[in-house]
Design a protein around this motif. Sequence first.
Motif, PDB file in Angstrom:
ATOM      1  N   ASP A   6       0.805  -1.224   0.000  1.00 21.11           N
ATOM      2  CA  ASP A   6       0.000   0.000   0.000  1.00 21.11           C
ATOM      3  C   ASP A   6       0.838   1.274   0.000  1.00 21.11           C
ATOM      4  O   ASP A   6       0.299   2.371  -0.035  1.00 21.11           O
ATOM      5  N   ARG A   7       2.166   1.131   0.022  1.00 21.30           N
ATOM      6  CA  ARG A   7       3.052   2.297  -0.001  1.00 21.30           C
ATOM      7  C   ARG A   7       4.013   2.296  -1.180  1.00 21.30           C
ATOM      8  O   ARG A   7       4.832   3.198  -1.304  1.00 21.30           O
ATOM      9  N   SER A   8       3.951   1.247  -2.015  1.00 20.27           N
ATOM     10  CA  SER A   8       4.957   1.140  -3.072  1.00 20.27           C
ATOM     11  C   SER A   8       4.349   1.162  -4.466  1.00 20.27           C
ATOM     12  O   SER A   8       3.161   0.924  -4.664  1.00 20.27           O
ATOM     13  N   THR A   9       5.218   1.451  -5.422  1.00 18.72           N
ATOM     14  CA  THR A   9       4.921   1.445  -6.851  1.00 18.72           C
ATOM     15  C   THR A   9       5.984   0.599  -7.527  1.00 18.72           C
ATOM     16  O   THR A   9       7.165   0.681  -7.167  1.00 18.72           O
ATOM     17  N   LEU A  10       5.576  -0.204  -8.499  1.00 18.65           N
ATOM     18  CA  LEU A  10       6.532  -0.924  -9.333  1.00 18.65           C
ATOM     19  C   LEU A  10       6.895  -0.018 -10.490  1.00 18.65           C
ATOM     20  O   LEU A  10       6.017   0.454 -11.207  1.00 18.65           O
ATOM     21  N   LEU A  11       8.172   0.227 -10.667  1.00 15.01           N
ATOM     22  CA  LEU A  11       8.667   1.067 -11.755  1.00 15.01           C
ATOM     23  C   LEU A  11       9.484   0.224 -12.717  1.00 15.01           C
ATOM     24  O   LEU A  11      10.524  -0.322 -12.350  1.00 15.01           O
ATOM     25  N   LEU A  12       9.007   0.123 -13.956  1.00 14.37           N
ATOM     26  CA  LEU A  12       9.689  -0.603 -15.021  1.00 14.37           C
ATOM     27  C   LEU A  12      10.407   0.410 -15.892  1.00 14.37           C
ATOM     28  O   LEU A  12       9.769   1.277 -16.507  1.00 14.37           O
ATOM     29  N   VAL A  13      11.724   0.314 -15.959  1.00  9.13           N
ATOM     30  CA  VAL A  13      12.532   1.313 -16.648  1.00  9.13           C
ATOM     31  C   VAL A  13      13.031   0.773 -17.997  1.00  9.13           C
ATOM     32  O   VAL A  13      13.828  -0.178 -18.036  1.00  9.13           O
ATOM     33  N   ASP A  14      12.515   1.335 -19.059  1.00  8.84           N
ATOM     34  CA  ASP A  14      13.080   1.190 -20.409  1.00  8.84           C
ATOM     35  C   ASP A  14      13.311  -0.249 -20.887  1.00  8.84           C
ATOM     36  O   ASP A  14      14.378  -0.577 -21.405  1.00  8.84           O
ATOM     37  N   GLU A  84      12.515  14.761 -15.487  1.00 11.19           N
ATOM     38  CA  GLU A  84      11.544  15.580 -16.212  1.00 11.19           C
ATOM     39  C   GLU A  84      10.272  15.854 -15.413  1.00 11.19           C
ATOM     40  O   GLU A  84       9.419  16.614 -15.859  1.00 11.19           O
ATOM     41  N   GLY A  85      10.116  15.229 -14.248  1.00 14.26           N
ATOM     42  CA  GLY A  85       9.005  15.524 -13.363  1.00 14.26           C
ATOM     43  C   GLY A  85       7.745  14.714 -13.556  1.00 14.26           C
ATOM     44  O   GLY A  85       6.872  14.697 -12.688  1.00 14.26           O
ATOM     45  N   ALA A  86       7.584  14.037 -14.668  1.00  8.69           N
ATOM     46  CA  ALA A  86       6.343  13.303 -14.947  1.00  8.69           C
ATOM     47  C   ALA A  86       6.153  12.105 -14.016  1.00  8.69           C
ATOM     48  O   ALA A  86       5.017  11.736 -13.705  1.00  8.69           O
ATOM     49  N   LEU A  87       7.230  11.517 -13.566  1.00 10.84           N
ATOM     50  CA  LEU A  87       7.131  10.319 -12.724  1.00 10.84           C
ATOM     51  C   LEU A  87       6.336  10.591 -11.457  1.00 10.84           C
ATOM     52  O   LEU A  87       5.427   9.845 -11.101  1.00 10.84           O
ATOM     53  N   PHE A  88       6.645  11.661 -10.771  1.00  8.45           N
ATOM     54  CA  PHE A  88       5.980  11.957  -9.510  1.00  8.45           C
ATOM     55  C   PHE A  88       4.536  12.420  -9.698  1.00  8.45           C
ATOM     56  O   PHE A  88       3.743  12.375  -8.775  1.00  8.45           O
ATOM     57  N   ARG A  89       4.185  12.874 -10.901  1.00  9.50           N
ATOM     58  CA  ARG A  89       2.808  13.293 -11.193  1.00  9.50           C
ATOM     59  C   ARG A  89       1.922  12.132 -11.643  1.00  9.50           C
ATOM     60  O   ARG A  89       0.698  12.242 -11.655  1.00  9.50           O
ATOM     61  N   ALA A  90       2.521  11.015 -12.014  1.00 15.27           N
ATOM     62  CA  ALA A  90       1.765   9.858 -12.496  1.00 15.27           C
ATOM     63  C   ALA A  90       1.074   9.149 -11.338  1.00 15.27           C
ATOM     64  O   ALA A  90       1.481   9.282 -10.175  1.00 15.27           O
ATOM     65  N   VAL A  91       0.036   8.378 -11.652  1.00 16.12           N
ATOM     66  CA  VAL A  91      -0.672   7.605 -10.632  1.00 16.12           C
ATOM     67  C   VAL A  91       0.306   6.623  -9.991  1.00 16.12           C
ATOM     68  O   VAL A  91       0.923   5.813 -10.683  1.00 16.12           O
ATOM     69  N   GLY A  92       0.508   6.738  -8.696  1.00 15.95           N
ATOM     70  CA  GLY A  92       1.470   5.911  -7.974  1.00 15.95           C
ATOM     71  C   GLY A  92       2.816   6.592  -7.787  1.00 15.95           C
ATOM     72  O   GLY A  92       3.636   6.139  -6.996  1.00 15.95           O
ATOM     73  N   GLY A  93       3.044   7.676  -8.495  1.00 18.69           N
ATOM     74  CA  GLY A  93       4.322   8.379  -8.399  1.00 18.69           C
ATOM     75  C   GLY A  93       4.547   9.094  -7.092  1.00 18.69           C
ATOM     76  O   GLY A  93       5.665   9.484  -6.776  1.00 18.69           O
ATOM     77  N   ASP A  94       3.479   9.250  -6.330  1.00 22.67           N
ATOM     78  CA  ASP A  94       3.594   9.946  -5.047  1.00 22.67           C
ATOM     79  C   ASP A  94       3.908   9.004  -3.886  1.00 22.67           C
ATOM     80  O   ASP A  94       4.055   9.441  -2.749  1.00 22.67           O
ATOM     81  N   ARG A  95       4.033   7.729  -4.165  1.00 26.15           N
ATOM     82  CA  ARG A  95       4.269   6.756  -3.085  1.00 26.15           C
ATOM     83  C   ARG A  95       5.691   6.850  -2.545  1.00 26.15           C
ATOM     84  O   ARG A  95       6.603   7.308  -3.224  1.00 26.15           O
ATOM     85  N   ALA A  96       5.857   6.373  -1.323  1.00 26.40           N
ATOM     86  CA  ALA A  96       7.142   6.486  -0.619  1.00 26.40           C
ATOM     87  C   ALA A  96       8.157   5.440  -1.044  1.00 26.40           C
ATOM     88  O   ALA A  96       9.358   5.629  -0.867  1.00 26.40           O
ATOM     89  N   GLN A  97       7.681   4.319  -1.582  1.00 27.69           N
ATOM     90  CA  GLN A  97       8.577   3.222  -1.941  1.00 27.69           C
ATOM     91  C   GLN A  97       8.460   2.922  -3.432  1.00 27.69           C
ATOM     92  O   GLN A  97       7.358   2.918  -3.987  1.00 27.69           O
ATOM     93  N   PHE A  98       9.601   2.644  -4.050  1.00 27.88           N
ATOM     94  CA  PHE A  98       9.634   2.231  -5.445  1.00 27.88           C
ATOM     95  C   PHE A  98      10.381   0.909  -5.559  1.00 27.88           C
ATOM     96  O   PHE A  98      11.510   0.787  -5.086  1.00 27.88           O
ATOM     97  N   VAL A  99       9.730  -0.057  -6.185  1.00 28.98           N
ATOM     98  CA  VAL A  99      10.356  -1.326  -6.540  1.00 28.98           C
ATOM     99  C   VAL A  99      10.743  -1.174  -8.004  1.00 28.98           C
ATOM    100  O   VAL A  99       9.885  -0.890  -8.854  1.00 28.98           O
ATOM    101  N   VAL A 100      12.030  -1.335  -8.315  1.00 29.37           N
ATOM    102  CA  VAL A 100      12.536  -0.974  -9.634  1.00 29.37           C
ATOM    103  C   VAL A 100      13.068  -2.182 -10.393  1.00 29.37           C
ATOM    104  O   VAL A 100      13.817  -3.002  -9.854  1.00 29.37           O
ATOM    105  N   ALA A 101      12.685  -2.242 -11.675  1.00 23.27           N
ATOM    106  CA  ALA A 101      13.172  -3.239 -12.621  1.00 23.27           C
ATOM    107  C   ALA A 101      13.511  -2.504 -13.918  1.00 23.27           C
ATOM    108  O   ALA A 101      13.025  -1.398 -14.142  1.00 23.27           O
ATOM    109  N   GLY A 102      14.322  -3.120 -14.782  1.00 18.15           N
ATOM    110  CA  GLY A 102      14.536  -2.511 -16.094  1.00 18.15           C
ATOM    111  C   GLY A 102      15.972  -2.497 -16.557  1.00 18.15           C
ATOM    112  O   GLY A 102      16.839  -3.181 -16.034  1.00 18.15           O
ATOM    113  N   THR A 103      16.187  -1.675 -17.593  1.00 21.57           N
ATOM    114  CA  THR A 103      17.488  -1.591 -18.249  1.00 21.57           C
ATOM    115  C   THR A 103      17.831  -0.135 -18.550  1.00 21.57           C
ATOM    116  O   THR A 103      16.937   0.698 -18.575  1.00 21.57           O
ATOM    117  N   GLU A 104      19.021   0.194 -18.792  1.00 18.19           N
ATOM    118  CA  GLU A 104      20.191  -0.530 -18.409  1.00 18.19           C
ATOM    119  C   GLU A 104      20.519  -0.201 -16.967  1.00 18.19           C
ATOM    120  O   GLU A 104      20.403   0.950 -16.559  1.00 18.19           O
TER     121      GLU A 104
END
Length: 180
Positions: A6-14, A84-104
Amino acid sequence: MLIHADRSTLLLVDLQERLYPAIHDATAVLEASSWLTRLAQRLGVPVLCTEQYPKGLGPTMPSLRALLPDDCRIEKMHFSAVAEGALFRAVGGDRAQFVVAGTEAHVCVQQTVLDLIAAGRHVFVVEEAVGSRRRTDKALALERMRAHGADIVSREMVAFEWLRQAGTEIFREVSREFIR
């Protein structure tokens, strides 16, 4: 610190079409990222997906893109998804925790992670869900991100922390579909 659904967002990078063939162990990275995406969606965790210069690197991989709604994708030109600022404005971007996956791992993932930490977010980088063209670059990136405060975790660590407890119906469903 534990990861909270309830505090995290999954962020998939590139995780993009033209970059994919160059990534070491790309199939495993994509599979782990897709697994995390399906799990996050099952548990109601927001998912955000960035695309670095899609005109040049193509869109998100089709198998992953098929799992995602269009409104979760963020196009970017900076290597860091935070710049660029869009991440924090997106739905879930305001959460305190980010679980990150992606490249490179040593470029966009690392710069994003370091910027997230600088912005006061807690970051969990999923080891088997990040990749680089060279293994050594991934290893150095993981070491550097850890040194600056990111937790390096496995996808099962994420799953069990999001679930919190056994004996519930959601635990049984997730266990059958994702863990076994």
